[in-house]
Design an enzyme around this catalytic site. Sequence first.
Site, PDB file in Angstrom:
ATOM      1  N   ASN A  36       0.838  -1.277   0.040  1.00  0.00           N
ATOM      2  CA  ASN A  36      -0.045  -0.117  -0.039  1.00  0.00           C
ATOM      3  C   ASN A  36       0.789   1.300  -0.043  1.00  0.00           C
ATOM      4  O   ASN A  36       0.507   2.191   0.760  1.00  0.00           O
ATOM      5  CB  ASN A  36      -1.074  -0.013   1.270  1.00  0.00           C
ATOM      6  N   ASP A  63       8.398  -8.824   2.834  1.00  0.00           N
ATOM      7  CA  ASP A  63       7.218  -8.698   3.250  1.00  0.00           C
ATOM      8  C   ASP A  63       7.471  -9.421   5.053  1.00  0.00           C
ATOM      9  O   ASP A  63       8.311 -10.378   5.339  1.00  0.00           O
ATOM     10  CB  ASP A  63       6.377  -9.977   2.942  1.00  0.00           C
ATOM     11  N   LEU A  88      -2.753  -4.347   6.683  1.00  0.00           N
ATOM     12  CA  LEU A  88      -3.664  -3.930   5.944  1.00  0.00           C
ATOM     13  C   LEU A  88      -4.885  -3.248   6.601  1.00  0.00           C
ATOM     14  O   LEU A  88      -5.129  -3.667   7.506  1.00  0.00           O
ATOM     15  CB  LEU A  88      -4.133  -4.907   4.910  1.00  0.00           C
ATOM     16  N   LYS A  89      -5.240  -1.886   5.983  1.00  0.00           N
ATOM     17  CA  LYS A  89      -6.057  -1.095   6.845  1.00  0.00           C
ATOM     18  C   LYS A  89      -7.518  -0.831   6.285  1.00  0.00           C
ATOM     19  O   LYS A  89      -8.309   0.103   7.022  1.00  0.00           O
ATOM     20  CB  LYS A  89      -5.493   0.028   7.299  1.00  0.00           C
ATOM     21  N   ASN A 104      -2.649 -11.491   6.877  1.00  0.00           N
ATOM     22  CA  ASN A 104      -1.563 -10.493   6.696  1.00  0.00           C
ATOM     23  C   ASN A 104      -1.103  -9.944   8.077  1.00  0.00           C
ATOM     24  O   ASN A 104       0.142  -9.917   8.344  1.00  0.00           O
ATOM     25  CB  ASN A 104      -1.575  -9.365   5.752  1.00  0.00           C
ATOM     26  N   SER A 129      -5.627   0.858  17.567  1.00  0.00           N
ATOM     27  CA  SER A 129      -6.644   1.611  16.801  1.00  0.00           C
ATOM     28  C   SER A 129      -7.793   1.702  17.838  1.00  0.00           C
ATOM     29  O   SER A 129      -8.114   0.682  18.429  1.00  0.00           O
ATOM     30  CB  SER A 129      -7.235   1.104  15.493  1.00  0.00           C
ATOM     31  N   TYR A 155     -11.076  -5.971   9.906  1.00  0.00           N
ATOM     32  CA  TYR A 155      -9.761  -5.044   9.960  1.00  0.00           C
ATOM     33  C   TYR A 155      -9.649  -5.103  11.373  1.00  0.00           C
ATOM     34  O   TYR A 155      -8.616  -5.315  11.971  1.00  0.00           O
ATOM     35  CB  TYR A 155      -9.950  -3.707   9.090  1.00  0.00           C
ATOM     36  N   LYS A 159      -6.957  -6.178  14.584  1.00  0.00           N
ATOM     37  CA  LYS A 159      -6.239  -5.294  15.881  1.00  0.00           C
ATOM     38  C   LYS A 159      -6.524  -5.730  17.129  1.00  0.00           C
ATOM     39  O   LYS A 159      -5.465  -5.834  17.998  1.00  0.00           O
ATOM     40  CB  LYS A 159      -6.784  -3.766  15.689  1.00  0.00           C
ATOM     41  N   ASN A 186      -8.306   9.293  14.857  1.00  0.00           N
ATOM     42  CA  ASN A 186      -8.350   9.611  13.604  1.00  0.00           C
ATOM     43  C   ASN A 186      -6.979  10.253  12.867  1.00  0.00           C
ATOM     44  O   ASN A 186      -7.307  11.646  13.194  1.00  0.00           O
ATOM     45  CB  ASN A 186      -9.582  10.102  13.098  1.00  0.00           C
ATOM     46  N   GLY A 304     -22.295   1.099   9.869  1.00  0.00           N
ATOM     47  CA  GLY A 304     -21.031   0.693  10.780  1.00  0.00           C
ATOM     48  C   GLY A 304     -20.446   2.052  11.322  1.00  0.00           C
ATOM     49  O   GLY A 304     -19.736   1.908  12.497  1.00  0.00           O
TER      50      GLY A 304
HETATM   51  P1  NAD Z   1      -0.153   2.473   5.252  1.00  0.00           P
HETATM   52  O1  NAD Z   1      -1.073   1.633   4.261  1.00  0.00           O
HETATM   53  O2  NAD Z   1       0.196   3.748   4.497  1.00  0.00           O
HETATM   54  O3  NAD Z   1       1.110   2.007   5.649  1.00  0.00           O
HETATM   55  C1  NAD Z   1       1.225   0.567   6.137  1.00  0.00           C
HETATM   56  C2  NAD Z   1       2.389   0.021   5.289  1.00  0.00           C
HETATM   57  O4  NAD Z   1       2.646  -1.405   5.499  1.00  0.00           O
HETATM   58  C3  NAD Z   1       2.256   0.281   3.969  1.00  0.00           C
HETATM   59  O5  NAD Z   1       3.311   0.833   3.141  1.00  0.00           O
HETATM   60  C4  NAD Z   1       2.230  -1.209   3.265  1.00  0.00           C
HETATM   61  O6  NAD Z   1       2.705  -1.284   1.921  1.00  0.00           O
HETATM   62  C5  NAD Z   1       3.055  -1.844   4.269  1.00  0.00           C
HETATM   63  N1  NAD Z   1       2.623  -3.362   4.595  1.00  0.00           N
HETATM   64  C6  NAD Z   1       1.572  -3.844   4.783  1.00  0.00           C
HETATM   65  N2  NAD Z   1       1.665  -5.195   5.019  1.00  0.00           N
HETATM   66  C7  NAD Z   1       3.038  -5.399   4.954  1.00  0.00           C
HETATM   67  C8  NAD Z   1       3.693  -6.692   5.054  1.00  0.00           C
HETATM   68  N3  NAD Z   1       3.206  -7.800   5.393  1.00  0.00           N
HETATM   69  N4  NAD Z   1       5.063  -6.558   4.733  1.00  0.00           N
HETATM   70  C9  NAD Z   1       5.514  -5.557   4.465  1.00  0.00           C
HETATM   71  N5  NAD Z   1       4.990  -4.507   4.508  1.00  0.00           N
HETATM   72  C10 NAD Z   1       3.591  -4.292   4.624  1.00  0.00           C
HETATM   73  O7  NAD Z   1      -1.301   2.658   6.646  1.00  0.00           O
HETATM   74  P2  NAD Z   1      -0.922   3.796   7.869  1.00  0.00           P
HETATM   75  O8  NAD Z   1      -2.190   4.661   7.716  1.00  0.00           O
HETATM   76  O9  NAD Z   1       0.369   4.564   7.830  1.00  0.00           O
HETATM   77  O10 NAD Z   1      -1.172   2.830   9.026  1.00  0.00           O
HETATM   78  C11 NAD Z   1      -0.229   2.295   9.736  1.00  0.00           C
HETATM   79  C12 NAD Z   1      -0.530   1.418  10.889  1.00  0.00           C
HETATM   80  O11 NAD Z   1      -1.446   2.264  11.606  1.00  0.00           O
HETATM   81  C13 NAD Z   1      -1.478   0.386   9.958  1.00  0.00           C
HETATM   82  O12 NAD Z   1      -1.177  -0.849  11.030  1.00  0.00           O
HETATM   83  C14 NAD Z   1      -2.908   0.686  10.459  1.00  0.00           C
HETATM   84  O13 NAD Z   1      -3.780  -0.288  10.620  1.00  0.00           O
HETATM   85  C15 NAD Z   1      -2.759   1.576  11.701  1.00  0.00           C
HETATM   86  N6  NAD Z   1      -3.711   2.718  11.882  1.00  0.00           N
HETATM   87  C16 NAD Z   1      -3.888   3.392  11.059  1.00  0.00           C
HETATM   88  C17 NAD Z   1      -4.985   4.266  11.300  1.00  0.00           C
HETATM   89  C18 NAD Z   1      -5.226   5.253  10.137  1.00  0.00           C
HETATM   90  O14 NAD Z   1      -6.494   6.062  10.276  1.00  0.00           O
HETATM   91  N7  NAD Z   1      -4.502   5.630   9.163  1.00  0.00           N
HETATM   92  C19 NAD Z   1      -5.689   4.252  12.285  1.00  0.00           C
HETATM   93  C20 NAD Z   1      -5.348   3.334  13.419  1.00  0.00           C
HETATM   94  C21 NAD Z   1      -4.429   2.462  13.073  1.00  0.00           C
HETATM   95  C1  WQD Z   2     -14.758  10.164   9.633  1.00  0.00           C
HETATM   96  C2  WQD Z   2     -16.265  10.588   9.410  1.00  0.00           C
HETATM   97  C3  WQD Z   2     -17.852   9.640   8.326  1.00  0.00           C
HETATM   98  C4  WQD Z   2     -15.850   9.765   4.233  1.00  0.00           C
HETATM   99  C5  WQD Z   2     -11.624   5.010   9.941  1.00  0.00           C
HETATM  100  C6  WQD Z   2     -11.684   3.670  10.404  1.00  0.00           C
HETATM  101  C7  WQD Z   2     -10.978   3.543  11.695  1.00  0.00           C
HETATM  102  C8  WQD Z   2      -9.594   4.047  11.735  1.00  0.00           C
HETATM  103  C9  WQD Z   2      -9.615   5.570  11.297  1.00  0.00           C
HETATM  104  C10 WQD Z   2      -7.670   2.303  11.345  1.00  0.00           C
HETATM  105  C11 WQD Z   2     -17.363   9.778   9.751  1.00  0.00           C
HETATM  106  C12 WQD Z   2     -17.695  10.641   7.561  1.00  0.00           C
HETATM  107  C13 WQD Z   2     -16.102  10.028   5.627  1.00  0.00           C
HETATM  108  C14 WQD Z   2     -16.586  10.424   3.209  1.00  0.00           C
HETATM  109  C15 WQD Z   2     -18.030  11.236   5.380  1.00  0.00           C
HETATM  110  N1  WQD Z   2      -8.481   3.485  10.922  1.00  0.00           N
HETATM  111  N2  WQD Z   2     -17.248  10.503   6.009  1.00  0.00           N
HETATM  112  N3  WQD Z   2     -17.818  11.203   3.990  1.00  0.00           N
HETATM  113  O1  WQD Z   2     -14.580   6.124  10.074  1.00  0.00           O
HETATM  114  O2  WQD Z   2     -13.789   7.416  11.994  1.00  0.00           O
HETATM  115  O3  WQD Z   2     -12.391   5.665  11.186  1.00  0.00           O
HETATM  116  O4  WQD Z   2     -10.285   5.450   9.951  1.00  0.00           O
HETATM  117  O5  WQD Z   2      -7.843   1.869  12.297  1.00  0.00           O
HETATM  118  O6  WQD Z   2     -10.828   1.740  12.051  1.00  0.00           O
HETATM  119  O7  WQD Z   2     -12.951   2.963  10.437  1.00  0.00           O
HETATM  120  O8  WQD Z   2     -12.843   7.757   9.794  1.00  0.00           O
HETATM  121  O9  WQD Z   2     -12.323   9.237   8.044  1.00  0.00           O
HETATM  122  O10 WQD Z   2     -13.584   7.224   7.231  1.00  0.00           O
HETATM  123  O11 WQD Z   2     -14.651   9.042   8.751  1.00  0.00           O
HETATM  124  O12 WQD Z   2     -19.103  11.818   5.674  1.00  0.00           O
HETATM  125  O13 WQD Z   2     -16.394  10.629   2.144  1.00  0.00           O
HETATM  126  O14 WQD Z   2     -16.319  11.179   8.143  1.00  0.00           O
HETATM  127  O15 WQD Z   2     -19.081   9.079   8.089  1.00  0.00           O
HETATM  128  O16 WQD Z   2     -18.380  10.358  10.414  1.00  0.00           O
HETATM  129  P1  WQD Z   2     -13.391   6.677  10.660  1.00  0.00           P
HETATM  130  P2  WQD Z   2     -13.179   8.236   8.351  1.00  0.00           P
END
Ligand code: NAD
Ligand code: WQD
Length: 348
Positions: A36, A63, A88-89, A104, A129, A155, A159, A186, A304
């Site tokens: 990703n 990987d 993966l997210k 994964n 998360s 997903y 976690k 967020n 959701g």
């Molecule tokens: P991202 O997808 O930008 O970064 C994740 C990276 O991991 C990517 O570069 C992808 O290529 C790499 N990757 C995935 N599986 C792999 C594997 N098996 N081996 C090697 N590389 C691998 O995501 P992000 O937003 O930077 O999120 C990072 C972490 O934080 C994730 O675990 C995600 O679940 C967690 N998280 C993200 C959010 C969010 O909203 N962005 C919120 C809460 C938690």
């Molecule tokens: C925020 C608000 C939507 C898009 C997600 C994951 C969560 C975490 C963070 C990793 C909500 C609204 C969104 C759009 C909209 N990730 N919205 N129009 O759902 O709080 O959290 O990212 O762990 O697991 O579920 O974030 O940015 O998708 O949404 O109105 O096109 O914006 O309904 O109220 P969310 P989001």
Amino acid sequence: MSRILITGGAGYIGSHTALTLLGVGYDVVIVDNFSNSSPKAVDALSALALKETGKQFAFYEGDVCDGAFLRTVFEADKIEAIIHFAGLKAVGESVAIPAKYYDNNLRSTLTLLNTMKEFGVTGFVFSSSATVYSDPGVTKYDEATTRVGRASSPYGTTKVMQEWILEDTALSGEIPLKVISLRYFNPVGAHSSGEIGESPQGIPNNLTPFITQVAVGKREFLSVFGDDYPTPDGTCIRDYIHVTDLAEAHYLAVKRLLEVDDLPMFDAINIGSGNGYSVFEVISAFDRAVGKKIPYKVVARRGGDLAEFTAKTEKAKKLFGFTTKLTIDDMAKDAWNWQNKHPNGFDD
Ligand code: NAD
Ligand code: WQD
């Protein structure tokens, strides 16, 4: 100086964290399989790191689920702690193809644990998360009292399960492990230079990348998913945190693992601002940042979504002095700067 392994360091949060760690003097090793992200993200991070910190990082493409590959990384560089971002997210995709997510996300954590055991590495910061909380009716999530359980998506459940694997392994003593699980709320925004940021593939799932793509003209309007929630303006409330503040939280967590004796084997800590903003309030912040109104239409609720949740933040402050510094306007300004400078993400 300590050398930290960042899995998933070519991704959104990992790249910002790598920059912060280099800036405070740590050595950084990044592993990513580009599932990703892209080599261009690594190039951009490399150029920015050199400019901002005068330092570089080691990069290995591969990987984290591949134990033989990981072993070569641990053999090449003495690693002192790990931050495990790789995963993966995409919530929707995880509903459609859950096995890919369980495979994964769980296997990467298990493989890391095996490799850490082999090389005697004990410090583990985990990307968790707010989605691990599963307590209908609670809007302010508290690490001590809010129930953690089956999440609203596969997903999210990965976690929860990863946290349980880490906690059980740490408590068993089978591996001398110290785990800090950071439960992000967020994450939004981008580095203030506009040279690295979030670069979603295809149609963005999340609110702020969608808004910036509307602002830059790639999409016509934002769909607001419901304005009939029981909140003051009817739209959902979330606890947004600037990715630069989030990177700082990782630095403080790693520092705690490396410097503090007598830590619990496993600790889960919320990382948010503690403040909630509605979808309409986020749109207003982007109106100010971009200097024009973001066009939107209110559509049906998205399945959701919860009406409101924010973080109780006292634990992060008490344990390692973390508080957020950047505001919702900083988040909008920096997200817009990144999108405006790079309309196609790392491709330009
Ligand atoms: P991202 O997808 O930008 O970064 C994740 C990276 O991991 C990517 O570069 C992808 O290529 C790499 N990757 C995935 N599986 C792999 C594997 N098996 N081996 C090697 N590389 C691998 O995501 P992000 O937003 O930077 O999120 C990072 C972490 O934080 C994730 O675990 C995600 O679940 C967690 N998280 C993200 C959010 C969010 O909203 N962005 C919120 C809460 C938690
Ligand atoms: C925020 C608000 C939507 C898009 C997600 C994951 C969560 C975490 C963070 C990793 C909500 C609204 C969104 C759009 C909209 N990730 N919205 N129009 O759902 O709080 O959290 O990212 O762990 O697991 O579920 O974030 O940015 O998708 O949404 O109105 O096109 O914006 O309904 O109220 P969310 P989001």
